[in-house]
Motif scaffolding. Structure first.
Motif, PDB file in Angstrom:
ATOM      1  N   PHE A  22      -9.919  30.859  53.393  1.00  0.00           N
ATOM      2  CA  PHE A  22     -10.826  30.551  54.502  1.00  0.00           C
ATOM      3  C   PHE A  22     -11.019  31.765  55.400  1.00  0.00           C
ATOM      4  N   ASN A  23      -9.929  32.491  55.655  1.00  0.00           N
ATOM      5  CA  ASN A  23      -9.993  33.659  56.532  1.00  0.00           C
ATOM      6  C   ASN A  23     -10.369  34.914  55.752  1.00  0.00           C
ATOM      7  N   ASP A  24     -10.714  35.961  56.495  1.00  0.00           N
ATOM      8  CA  ASP A  24     -11.001  37.251  55.862  1.00  0.00           C
ATOM      9  C   ASP A  24      -9.756  37.760  55.143  1.00  0.00           C
ATOM     10  N   VAL A  25      -9.967  38.551  54.102  1.00  0.00           N
ATOM     11  CA  VAL A  25      -8.845  39.094  53.327  1.00  0.00           C
ATOM     12  C   VAL A  25      -8.929  40.614  53.297  1.00  0.00           C
ATOM     13  N   ARG A  26      -7.763  41.230  53.166  1.00  0.00           N
ATOM     14  CA  ARG A  26      -7.673  42.675  52.968  1.00  0.00           C
ATOM     15  C   ARG A  26      -7.028  42.930  51.617  1.00  0.00           C
ATOM     16  N   SER A  27      -7.122  44.154  51.146  1.00  0.00           N
ATOM     17  CA  SER A  27      -6.561  44.498  49.848  1.00  0.00           C
ATOM     18  C   SER A  27      -5.077  44.131  49.804  1.00  0.00           C
ATOM     19  N   GLY A  28      -4.679  43.436  48.757  1.00  0.00           N
ATOM     20  CA  GLY A  28      -3.295  42.988  48.606  1.00  0.00           C
ATOM     21  C   GLY A  28      -3.082  41.542  48.995  1.00  0.00           C
ATOM     22  N   ALA A  29      -4.071  40.918  49.641  1.00  0.00           N
ATOM     23  CA  ALA A  29      -3.935  39.509  50.034  1.00  0.00           C
ATOM     24  C   ALA A  29      -3.826  38.627  48.798  1.00  0.00           C
ATOM     25  N   GLN A  30      -2.925  37.647  48.841  1.00  0.00           N
ATOM     26  CA  GLN A  30      -2.698  36.756  47.709  1.00  0.00           C
ATOM     27  C   GLN A  30      -2.896  35.310  48.133  1.00  0.00           C
ATOM     28  N   GLU A  82      -1.649  32.815  40.470  1.00  0.00           N
ATOM     29  CA  GLU A  82      -1.821  33.466  41.766  1.00  0.00           C
ATOM     30  C   GLU A  82      -2.975  34.459  41.679  1.00  0.00           C
ATOM     31  N   TYR A  83      -3.738  34.534  42.762  1.00  0.00           N
ATOM     32  CA  TYR A  83      -4.877  35.448  42.840  1.00  0.00           C
ATOM     33  C   TYR A  83      -4.582  36.515  43.890  1.00  0.00           C
ATOM     34  N   GLU A  84      -5.047  37.730  43.641  1.00  0.00           N
ATOM     35  CA  GLU A  84      -4.812  38.830  44.571  1.00  0.00           C
ATOM     36  C   GLU A  84      -6.089  39.638  44.754  1.00  0.00           C
ATOM     37  N   TYR A  85      -6.481  39.826  46.010  1.00  0.00           N
ATOM     38  CA  TYR A  85      -7.659  40.630  46.306  1.00  0.00           C
ATOM     39  C   TYR A  85      -7.290  42.106  46.183  1.00  0.00           C
ATOM     40  N   GLN A  86      -8.052  42.827  45.350  1.00  0.00           N
ATOM     41  CA  GLN A  86      -7.730  44.230  45.085  1.00  0.00           C
ATOM     42  C   GLN A  86      -8.803  45.197  45.598  1.00  0.00           C
ATOM     43  N   GLY A  87      -9.546  44.757  46.615  1.00  0.00           N
ATOM     44  CA  GLY A  87     -10.537  45.643  47.208  1.00  0.00           C
ATOM     45  C   GLY A  87     -11.866  45.565  46.484  1.00  0.00           C
ATOM     46  N   LYS A  88     -12.732  46.520  46.757  1.00  0.00           N
ATOM     47  CA  LYS A  88     -14.065  46.460  46.178  1.00  0.00           C
ATOM     48  C   LYS A  88     -14.500  47.815  45.622  1.00  0.00           C
ATOM     49  N   THR A  89     -15.389  47.736  44.651  1.00  0.00           N
ATOM     50  CA  THR A  89     -16.045  48.915  44.104  1.00  0.00           C
ATOM     51  C   THR A  89     -17.419  49.000  44.768  1.00  0.00           C
ATOM     52  N   THR A  90     -18.306  49.808  44.213  1.00  0.00           N
ATOM     53  CA  THR A  90     -19.652  49.899  44.776  1.00  0.00           C
ATOM     54  C   THR A  90     -20.464  48.633  44.513  1.00  0.00           C
ATOM     55  N   HIS A 114     -16.334  42.871  44.503  1.00  0.00           N
ATOM     56  CA  HIS A 114     -14.965  42.619  44.932  1.00  0.00           C
ATOM     57  C   HIS A 114     -14.157  42.348  43.662  1.00  0.00           C
ATOM     58  N   ARG A 115     -12.942  42.881  43.597  1.00  0.00           N
ATOM     59  CA  ARG A 115     -12.079  42.680  42.432  1.00  0.00           C
ATOM     60  C   ARG A 115     -10.932  41.749  42.804  1.00  0.00           C
ATOM     61  N   ILE A 116     -10.731  40.735  41.970  1.00  0.00           N
ATOM     62  CA  ILE A 116      -9.686  39.742  42.210  1.00  0.00           C
ATOM     63  C   ILE A 116      -8.821  39.657  40.958  1.00  0.00           C
ATOM     64  N   ALA A 117      -7.545  39.983  41.092  1.00  0.00           N
ATOM     65  CA  ALA A 117      -6.620  39.929  39.959  1.00  0.00           C
ATOM     66  C   ALA A 117      -6.092  38.507  39.781  1.00  0.00           C
ATOM     67  N   ILE A 118      -5.859  38.132  38.526  1.00  0.00           N
ATOM     68  CA  ILE A 118      -5.331  36.813  38.175  1.00  0.00           C
ATOM     69  C   ILE A 118      -4.050  37.011  37.387  1.00  0.00           C
ATOM     70  N   GLN A 119      -2.998  36.302  37.790  1.00  0.00           N
ATOM     71  CA  GLN A 119      -1.721  36.433  37.083  1.00  0.00           C
ATOM     72  C   GLN A 119      -0.928  35.148  37.243  1.00  0.00           C
ATOM     73  N   GLY A 120      -0.176  34.793  36.206  1.00  0.00           N
ATOM     74  CA  GLY A 120       0.649  33.596  36.326  1.00  0.00           C
ATOM     75  C   GLY A 120       1.163  33.103  35.002  1.00  0.00           C
ATOM     76  N   LEU A 148     -14.676  39.177  39.022  1.00  0.00           N
ATOM     77  CA  LEU A 148     -15.539  40.080  39.777  1.00  0.00           C
ATOM     78  C   LEU A 148     -16.522  39.260  40.604  1.00  0.00           C
ATOM     79  N   LEU A 149     -16.570  39.536  41.904  1.00  0.00           N
ATOM     80  CA  LEU A 149     -17.470  38.860  42.832  1.00  0.00           C
ATOM     81  C   LEU A 149     -18.507  39.873  43.298  1.00  0.00           C
ATOM     82  N   SER A 150     -19.783  39.612  43.014  1.00  0.00           N
ATOM     83  CA  SER A 150     -20.850  40.556  43.336  1.00  0.00           C
ATOM     84  C   SER A 150     -20.975  40.765  44.846  1.00  0.00           C
ATOM     85  N   LEU A 151     -21.202  42.010  45.258  1.00  0.00           N
ATOM     86  CA  LEU A 151     -21.428  42.329  46.665  1.00  0.00           C
ATOM     87  C   LEU A 151     -22.871  42.039  47.065  1.00  0.00           C
TER      88      LEU A 151
END
Length: 297
Positions: free
Chosen positions: A183-191, A208-216, A219-225, A249-252
Motif C-alpha cells: 500500500f505504501n511507497d517502496v524503496r529498493s530492498g523492500a520485501q 516473498e517479493y522484493e523490489y529491486q529498483g527500476k531500469t529505464t 520496475h524490477r520485482i524479484a520472486i523467491q520462495g 517486470l512492471l512497466s514505467l
C-alpha cells in the motif's frame, strides 16, 4: 548553544538529497484489452528400480483479458478467455505435438485436440484492484447461443493438460502476476508477502517479493520462495531440495506487469511399492513465462 546546534543540524538535514519511494500500481482502464501468453517448459527425470525415464513437456496458452469496467475503488472486472493452445509431450518418435489452430495429423493428435477444443469456449471473470490483488475468480456460464456440443472422442490423454481451466487453476496460473503491491511507497530492498484469504486451502506457498529498483523501462520485482505440498499420510514422497526464483517486470510508461518468469527446480524421493526395496527419485525442472501486452486502441 543547544538552540544553535539544533538549527545547524536541521539545516544540514534539509540539504541532504531526499530518497523518494516508488508507488507500485496497475493502471486499469475500462475498454483495455491485453494479449496474454503463458509458456511452460517442464523437464522431468525419474529414476526407479534401476531404470531412468525422461519426460519433456511444453504447454503454451494464448488468450486475452478484456477490462469490462473499473469502479470507484479501482477494482477492475476482467474477462479472461483462451484463443489458442499448443501442447508438446515426449521425445523422438514418441513425441506428440498438437495445436488448436492446426488440424490433427493422426488419431493420437485428434484425441488430444478433442479434449482441448472445449477449453477454448470457457470464460472466466476476475476482480483485481490497482494493487494487483486478485479477490475473485469465477467461471462464467456460456450464453444460450454458445456451442455446447461435446466431442465423442475419449479424453484419456487429457491428463497431460495442466489444470488451468477452472477457477482454482486460473488463480494459480496468475498468482505471480497479481502479487499485491504494498500500500505504501517502496524503496529498493523492500520485501512483502501476499495476503492469503481466510478460505484459502492450506498449505500456502511460502513466497516473498522484493523490489529491486527500476531500469529505464521497468520496475524490477524479484520472486523467491518454496512451494508447499499437501501432507498425505498415505504417501511417502519427500522433498529433498527445491528452488523457486523469478522476476516480474512492471512497466514505467504504462503501469502494468509486462512479464513474469519463474524457474523451479525440485527433487523428490519416495519409497518403493510394497515388495519393492528401491526408491523413486524425481528431478523436476520447470520454467514458466507469462507475457502481457496491452493492445493499442
Amino acid at each position: 548553544m543547544r538552540l544553535k546546534l539544533l538549527i545547524y543540524l536541521l539545516g544540514f538535514l534539509a540539504i541532504l538529497p531526499q530518497v523518494h519511494g516508488e508507488k507500485l500500481r496497475w493502471d486499469w482502464r475500462a475498454g483495455d484489452v491485453y494479449d496474454v501468453t503463458l509458456k511452460s517448459n517442464v523437464d522431468i527425470h525419474v529414476t526407479t528400480s534401476g531404470q531412468q525415464l525422461h519426460y519433456v513437456n511444453q504447454f503454451d496458452v494464448n488468450g486475452e483479458w478484456a477490462v469490462e469496467e473499473v469502479n470507484s475503488s479501482h477494482i477492475a472486472r476482467i474477462h479472461w478467455s483462451v484463443q489458442r493452445i499448443q501442447l508438446a509431450s515426449g521425445q523422438g518418435d514418441n513425441r506428440l505435438q498438437v495445436d488448436t489452430d492446426v488440424a490433427a495429423g493422426n488419431e493420437d493428435e485428434e484425441t488430444v485436440l478433442a479434449a482441448l477444443q472445449p477449453l477454448l469456449r470457457k470464460r472466466f471473470e476476475l476482480l483485481v484492484n490497482d494493487q494487483a490483488r486478485l479477490s475473485v475468480v469465477k467461471e462464467m456460464r456460456p450464453s444460450s447461443g454458445a456451442d455446447r456440443r461435446t466431442s465423442s472422442k475419449p479424453d484419456a490423454q487429457a491428463k497431460a493438460i495442466p489444470a488451468v481451466f477452472n477457477s482454482e487453476g486460473v488463480a494459480g496460473a496468475f498468482k505471480h502476476v497479481f502479487i499485491e503491491f504494498p500500500f505504501n511507497d517502496v524503496r529498493s530492498g523492500a520485501q512483502w508477502k501476499k495476503q492469503h484469504p481466510l478460505n484459502t486451502p492450506e498449505p500456502a506457498d511460502k513466497i516473498e517479493y522484493e523490489y529491486q529498483g527500476k531500469t529505464t523501462e521497468h520496475h524490477r520485482i524479484a520472486i523467491q520462495g518454496e512451494v508447499e505440498f499437501s501432507q498425505d499420510p498415505d504417501q511417502t514422497v519427500k522433498v529433498k531440495q527445491q528452488s523457486l526464483k523469478g522476476m516480474a517486470l512492471l512497466s514505467l510508461e504504462d503501469p502494468q506487469i509486462t512479464k513474469v518468469q519463474l524457474d523451479l527446480q525440485l527433487e523428490t524421493e519416495s519409497d518403493g511399492q510394497q515388495g519393492d526395496e528401491g526408491k523413486t527419485k524425481v528431478i523436476h525442472r520447470e520454467t514458466d513465462v507469462i507475457e502481457i501486452k496491452k493492445r493499442l486502441r
